[in-house]
Write a protein that holds these residues in place. Structure first.
Motif, PDB file in Angstrom:
ATOM      1  N   SER A  38       0.838  -1.201   0.000  1.00 31.78           N
ATOM      2  CA  SER A  38       0.000   0.000   0.000  1.00 31.78           C
ATOM      3  C   SER A  38       0.868   1.245   0.000  1.00 31.78           C
ATOM      4  O   SER A  38       1.981   1.251   0.528  1.00 31.78           O
ATOM      5  N   LEU A  39       0.327   2.302  -0.606  1.00 33.89           N
ATOM      6  CA  LEU A  39       1.048   3.565  -0.646  1.00 33.89           C
ATOM      7  C   LEU A  39       0.780   4.380   0.604  1.00 33.89           C
ATOM      8  O   LEU A  39      -0.253   4.239   1.265  1.00 33.89           O
ATOM      9  N   CYS A  40       1.685   5.265   0.924  1.00 35.03           N
ATOM     10  CA  CYS A  40       1.578   6.129   2.105  1.00 35.03           C
ATOM     11  C   CYS A  40       0.272   6.936   2.070  1.00 35.03           C
ATOM     12  O   CYS A  40      -0.100   7.500   1.034  1.00 35.03           O
ATOM     13  N   SER A  41      -0.423   6.999   3.225  1.00 34.31           N
ATOM     14  CA  SER A  41      -1.710   7.716   3.302  1.00 34.31           C
ATOM     15  C   SER A  41      -1.559   9.217   3.145  1.00 34.31           C
ATOM     16  O   SER A  41      -2.538   9.906   2.856  1.00 34.31           O
ATOM     17  N   ILE A  42      -0.348   9.736   3.330  1.00 42.15           N
ATOM     18  CA  ILE A  42      -0.149  11.186   3.218  1.00 42.15           C
ATOM     19  C   ILE A  42       0.300  11.598   1.822  1.00 42.15           C
ATOM     20  O   ILE A  42      -0.341  12.411   1.157  1.00 42.15           O
ATOM     21  N   CYS A  43       1.396  11.007   1.355  1.00 40.94           N
ATOM     22  CA  CYS A  43       1.907  11.418   0.037  1.00 40.94           C
ATOM     23  C   CYS A  43       1.317  10.598  -1.098  1.00 40.94           C
ATOM     24  O   CYS A  43       1.257  11.050  -2.248  1.00 40.94           O
TER      25      CYS A  43
END
Length: 336
Positions: A9-14
């Protein structure tokens, strides 16, 4: 040899860099660069809650201090100077009533804030808190602030006296009902009691308690059945609450069908009592702790009845006690 593709999963912020950390509080994932930012955000929110918490504590302190210099205190002082030798003790009792009322009002907030202080201190020291904790603490502070914005209504009224130039003073406090048992419901922020469901006994008691001085209360009979069964009176705080007030020990008051309740026993036509309560009547209850009496007055008929309360049978503090039996009967506690 075939390559192995790993889904991350990708970072929730960037939303760009694959995540390396998972937050159990918000159930989001963060990359190395943003996991620390997320924690700083949480710490910043905690700092805001701590600030709100400190402001609430300061408001309680200010409220307690201001109550000691309330305008009512000045009125009591002026009255005391006019007849100091005869009514000095009454003035002392009146001050105690005012301070006790403010103290009771702030007691729940003080307890809540004490518990919250301990929780916030532990959270700061241990760095152990999550979003759910922050929401709960903020909700608690919001509730406390709303309660502090609605202080009790208090006034002073003057009564008769044996000496023309000396006027008795009586502290009028806006009480509420907050305890019930049986087929009865407390509504409108503690000012209205309603019999619920089918016919059946139900009893309420006041939040306030009374051991000294005089206290006046007015009730409106918003609805009563053709049988007009209700009980208005007092009871000792020490007695357990039950649905049937008329046979509860320490109960003193007036009921329909010309009955008077004395220490949980019924007596017909006691001291000539004739019940005359009807729909829309305004009933005044006077509690005189100093004389150990209670008095009931129907403002429509001007009929007044008084009972002497044996404090050996009904020890202080006293509380107001109302009881209903018939479905949909309603009594409202009025102010002034």
């Amino acid at each position: 040899m075939a390559s192995v593709k790993v889904n991350r999963s990708l970072c929730s912020i960037c939303g760009k860099v694959p995540s390396l950390s998972f937050c159990v509080g918000c159930e989001r994932v963060f990359c190395t660069d943003h996991v620390e930012q997320h924690r700083l955000d949480l710490s910043s929110l905690l700092d805001r809650i701590v600030l709100e918490h400190d402001q609430c504590k300061q408001k309680i302190i200010q409220y307690t201090e201001e109550s000691k210099s309330h305008p009512l205190m000045k009125q009591i002082d002026e009255w005391e100077k006019q007849s100091i030798e005869k009514i000095q003790q009454v003035a002392v009792d009146a001050r105690k009533q005012v301070l006790r009322t403010f103290g009771l009002f702030a007691s729940d907030a003080i307890t809540t804030m004490k518990n919250l202080t301990e929780e916030l201190t532990r959270a700061q020291n241990n760095d152990n808190f999550f979003e759910k904790d922050l929401r709960q603490w903020m909700d608690t502070l919001t509730k406390v602030k709303k309660e502090l914005d609605k202080p009790p209504t208090i006034s002073i009224r003057k009564g008769g006296s044996d000496v023309p130039f000396i006027s008795k003073i009586i502290i009028n406090v806006s009480d509420i009902f907050d305890k019930s048992a049986g087929r009865i419901s407390i509504k409108d922020e503690g000012k209205l009691i309603v019999n619920i469901g089918s016919n059946g006994y139900g009893t309420v008691r006041s939040k306030g308690e009374y051991s000294t001085g005089k206290h006046r209360f007015r009730f409106k009979i918003e609805h009563t059945s053709t049988h007009k069964w209700n009980l208005i009176g007092i009871v000792s705080k020490t007695t357990p609450l039950q649905a049937t007030a008329y046979n509860t020990l320490t109960s003193f008051g007036w009921i329909a069908n010309n009955f008077v309740c004395l220490n949980g026993k019924l007596f017909a036509n006691h001291n000539g009592y004739k019940s005359d309560v009807d729909k829309n009547d305004i009933i005044e209850l006077l509690i005189d702790c100093n004389q150990q009496t209670i008095r009931l007055t129907n403002e429509r008929t001007h009929n007044t009845h008084e009972l002497t309360v044996d404090i050996a049978l009904c020890p202080f503090p006293w509380q107001i006690q109302l009881s209903l039996y018939y479905s949909k009967d309603r009594i409202r506690l009025l102010w002034r």
